[in-house]
Design a protein around this motif. Structure first.
Motif, PDB file in Angstrom:
ATOM      1  N   LEU A  13       0.846  -1.185   0.000  1.00 42.22           N
ATOM      2  CA  LEU A  13       0.000   0.000   0.000  1.00 42.22           C
ATOM      3  C   LEU A  13       0.881   1.234   0.000  1.00 42.22           C
ATOM      4  CD1 LEU A  13      -2.708  -1.049   2.607  1.00 42.22           C
ATOM      5  CD2 LEU A  13      -2.915  -0.987   0.128  1.00 42.22           C
ATOM      6  N   ASN A  14       0.394   2.307  -0.622  1.00 41.78           N
ATOM      7  CA  ASN A  14       1.169   3.530  -0.743  1.00 41.78           C
ATOM      8  C   ASN A  14       0.275   4.753  -0.569  1.00 41.78           C
ATOM      9  OD1 ASN A  14       3.719   2.220  -1.914  1.00 41.78           O
ATOM     10  ND2 ASN A  14       2.117   1.508  -3.274  1.00 41.78           N
ATOM     11  N   THR A  15       0.892   5.857  -0.260  1.00 35.97           N
ATOM     12  CA  THR A  15       0.204   7.146  -0.264  1.00 35.97           C
ATOM     13  C   THR A  15       1.049   8.086  -1.097  1.00 35.97           C
ATOM     14  OG1 THR A  15       1.322   7.767   1.794  1.00 35.97           O
ATOM     15  CG2 THR A  15      -0.864   6.841   1.996  1.00 35.97           C
ATOM     16  N   ASP A  16       0.587   8.372  -2.305  1.00 34.95           N
ATOM     17  CA  ASP A  16       1.367   9.173  -3.234  1.00 34.95           C
ATOM     18  C   ASP A  16       1.398  10.652  -2.867  1.00 34.95           C
ATOM     19  OD1 ASP A  16       2.039   6.974  -4.750  1.00 34.95           O
ATOM     20  OD2 ASP A  16       0.329   7.185  -6.073  1.00 34.95           O
ATOM     21  N   ALA A  40      -3.137  -9.390  10.100  1.00 38.73           N
ATOM     22  CA  ALA A  40      -1.878  -8.831  10.604  1.00 38.73           C
ATOM     23  C   ALA A  40      -0.691  -9.425   9.846  1.00 38.73           C
ATOM     24  CB  ALA A  40      -1.752  -9.086  12.100  1.00 38.73           C
ATOM     25  N   ALA A  41      -0.741 -10.723   9.553  1.00 41.58           N
ATOM     26  CA  ALA A  41       0.342 -11.361   8.801  1.00 41.58           C
ATOM     27  C   ALA A  41       0.448 -10.785   7.396  1.00 41.58           C
ATOM     28  CB  ALA A  41       0.135 -12.874   8.748  1.00 41.58           C
ATOM     29  N   GLU A  42      -0.685 -10.537   6.756  1.00 36.69           N
ATOM     30  CA  GLU A  42      -0.658  -9.938   5.419  1.00 36.69           C
ATOM     31  C   GLU A  42      -0.121  -8.519   5.476  1.00 36.69           C
ATOM     32  OE1 GLU A  42      -4.311 -12.177   3.107  1.00 36.69           O
ATOM     33  OE2 GLU A  42      -4.819 -10.629   4.587  1.00 36.69           O
ATOM     34  N   GLN A  43      -0.475  -7.773   6.506  1.00 36.07           N
ATOM     35  CA  GLN A  43       0.062  -6.425   6.657  1.00 36.07           C
ATOM     36  C   GLN A  43       1.579  -6.458   6.780  1.00 36.07           C
ATOM     37  OE1 GLN A  43      -1.842  -3.966   9.639  1.00 36.07           O
ATOM     38  NE2 GLN A  43      -3.821  -4.913   9.229  1.00 36.07           N
ATOM     39  N   ARG A  44       2.098  -7.354   7.619  1.00 33.36           N
ATOM     40  CA  ARG A  44       3.560  -7.464   7.778  1.00 33.36           C
ATOM     41  C   ARG A  44       4.215  -7.837   6.451  1.00 33.36           C
ATOM     42  NH1 ARG A  44       1.872  -9.746  12.494  1.00 33.36           N
ATOM     43  NH2 ARG A  44       2.194 -11.859  11.733  1.00 33.36           N
ATOM     44  N   ARG A  45       3.625  -8.809   5.754  1.00 35.49           N
ATOM     45  CA  ARG A  45       4.189  -9.239   4.472  1.00 35.49           C
ATOM     46  C   ARG A  45       4.220  -8.065   3.491  1.00 35.49           C
ATOM     47  NH1 ARG A  45       0.648 -12.932   3.217  1.00 35.49           N
ATOM     48  NH2 ARG A  45       1.459 -14.312   4.804  1.00 35.49           N
ATOM     49  N   MET A  46       3.145  -7.296   3.447  1.00 40.59           N
ATOM     50  CA  MET A  46       3.090  -6.156   2.537  1.00 40.59           C
ATOM     51  C   MET A  46       4.110  -5.087   2.918  1.00 40.59           C
ATOM     52  SD  MET A  46      -1.021  -5.935   2.011  1.00 40.59           S
ATOM     53  CE  MET A  46      -1.003  -4.533   0.907  1.00 40.59           C
ATOM     54  N   HIS A  48       7.024  -5.605   4.349  1.00 35.80           N
ATOM     55  CA  HIS A  48       8.333  -6.106   3.914  1.00 35.80           C
ATOM     56  C   HIS A  48       8.452  -6.052   2.394  1.00 35.80           C
ATOM     57  CE1 HIS A  48      10.181  -7.487   7.680  1.00 35.80           C
ATOM     58  NE2 HIS A  48       8.936  -7.674   8.085  1.00 35.80           N
ATOM     59  N   GLN A  49       7.366  -6.337   1.678  1.00 39.89           N
ATOM     60  CA  GLN A  49       7.406  -6.279   0.215  1.00 39.89           C
ATOM     61  C   GLN A  49       7.614  -4.845  -0.266  1.00 39.89           C
ATOM     62  OE1 GLN A  49       3.688  -8.285  -0.517  1.00 39.89           O
ATOM     63  NE2 GLN A  49       4.700 -10.266  -0.749  1.00 39.89           N
ATOM     64  N   SER A  50       7.045  -3.890   0.450  1.00 35.54           N
ATOM     65  CA  SER A  50       7.242  -2.500   0.042  1.00 35.54           C
ATOM     66  C   SER A  50       8.700  -2.097   0.190  1.00 35.54           C
ATOM     67  CB  SER A  50       6.329  -1.558   0.830  1.00 35.54           C
ATOM     68  OG  SER A  50       6.718  -1.485   2.179  1.00 35.54           O
ATOM     69  N   LEU A  51       9.351  -2.580   1.237  1.00 30.51           N
ATOM     70  CA  LEU A  51      10.776  -2.279   1.409  1.00 30.51           C
ATOM     71  C   LEU A  51      11.613  -2.942   0.326  1.00 30.51           C
ATOM     72  CD1 LEU A  51      11.149  -2.582   5.268  1.00 30.51           C
ATOM     73  CD2 LEU A  51      11.317  -0.510   3.892  1.00 30.51           C
ATOM     74  N   ALA A  52      11.229  -4.135  -0.067  1.00 33.07           N
ATOM     75  CA  ALA A  52      11.978  -4.852  -1.099  1.00 33.07           C
ATOM     76  C   ALA A  52      11.868  -4.179  -2.461  1.00 33.07           C
ATOM     77  CB  ALA A  52      11.492  -6.298  -1.187  1.00 33.07           C
ATOM     78  N   SER A  53      10.803  -3.402  -2.674  1.00 32.84           N
ATOM     79  CA  SER A  53      10.597  -2.790  -3.992  1.00 32.84           C
ATOM     80  C   SER A  53      10.764  -1.275  -4.000  1.00 32.84           C
ATOM     81  CB  SER A  53       9.206  -3.151  -4.515  1.00 32.84           C
ATOM     82  OG  SER A  53       8.210  -2.655  -3.650  1.00 32.84           O
ATOM     83  N   CYS A  54      11.216  -0.700  -2.891  1.00 34.08           N
ATOM     84  CA  CYS A  54      11.345   0.759  -2.840  1.00 34.08           C
ATOM     85  C   CYS A  54      12.640   1.224  -3.521  1.00 34.08           C
ATOM     86  CB  CYS A  54      11.257   1.264  -1.403  1.00 34.08           C
ATOM     87  SG  CYS A  54      12.722   0.971  -0.412  1.00 34.08           S
ATOM     88  N   PHE A  55      12.721   2.521  -3.754  1.00 30.78           N
ATOM     89  CA  PHE A  55      13.878   3.091  -4.444  1.00 30.78           C
ATOM     90  C   PHE A  55      14.974   3.556  -3.480  1.00 30.78           C
ATOM     91  CE2 PHE A  55      10.389   3.830  -7.510  1.00 30.78           C
ATOM     92  CZ  PHE A  55      10.911   3.098  -8.565  1.00 30.78           C
ATOM     93  N   ALA A  56      14.769   3.374  -2.190  1.00 29.55           N
ATOM     94  CA  ALA A  56      15.786   3.772  -1.212  1.00 29.55           C
ATOM     95  C   ALA A  56      16.990   2.837  -1.319  1.00 29.55           C
ATOM     96  CB  ALA A  56      15.210   3.711   0.205  1.00 29.55           C
ATOM     97  N   PRO A  57      18.157   3.316  -0.915  1.00 32.45           N
ATOM     98  CA  PRO A  57      19.324   2.433  -0.900  1.00 32.45           C
ATOM     99  C   PRO A  57      19.057   1.195  -0.044  1.00 32.45           C
ATOM    100  CG  PRO A  57      19.977   4.706  -0.504  1.00 32.45           C
ATOM    101  CD  PRO A  57      18.480   4.670  -0.473  1.00 32.45           C
TER     102      PRO A  57
END
Length: 72
Positions: A13-16, A40-46, A48-57
């Protein structure tokens, strides 16, 4: 989104533009919980997935990821 989650597709989930649309990430997760039955498990997974796909170093993602609950 429920169909994607059930199929195992990585989702996040994102907030542009929170100032323009009056959104918050906490609010979006709350809506997903209420409307989609997001667990709650799906929230945690999401999260972690957002961190895996973000543009931050990668070191930034690792630092933030270490503060999150592990995905079970």
């Amino acid at each position: 989104m429920r169909a994607f989650l059930d199929a195992g597709v990585p989702c996040c989930l994102n907030t542009d533009d929170p100032a323009l649309f009056g959104l918050s990430l906490r609010g979006e997760y709350g809506r997903a919980k209420d409307l989609l039955g997001l667990t709650a498990a799906e929230q945690r997974r999401m999260q972690h997935q957002s961190l895996a796909s973000c543009f931050a170093p990668s070191e930034v993602g690792l630092e933030i990821g270490a503060k999150l609950d592990p995905v079970q």
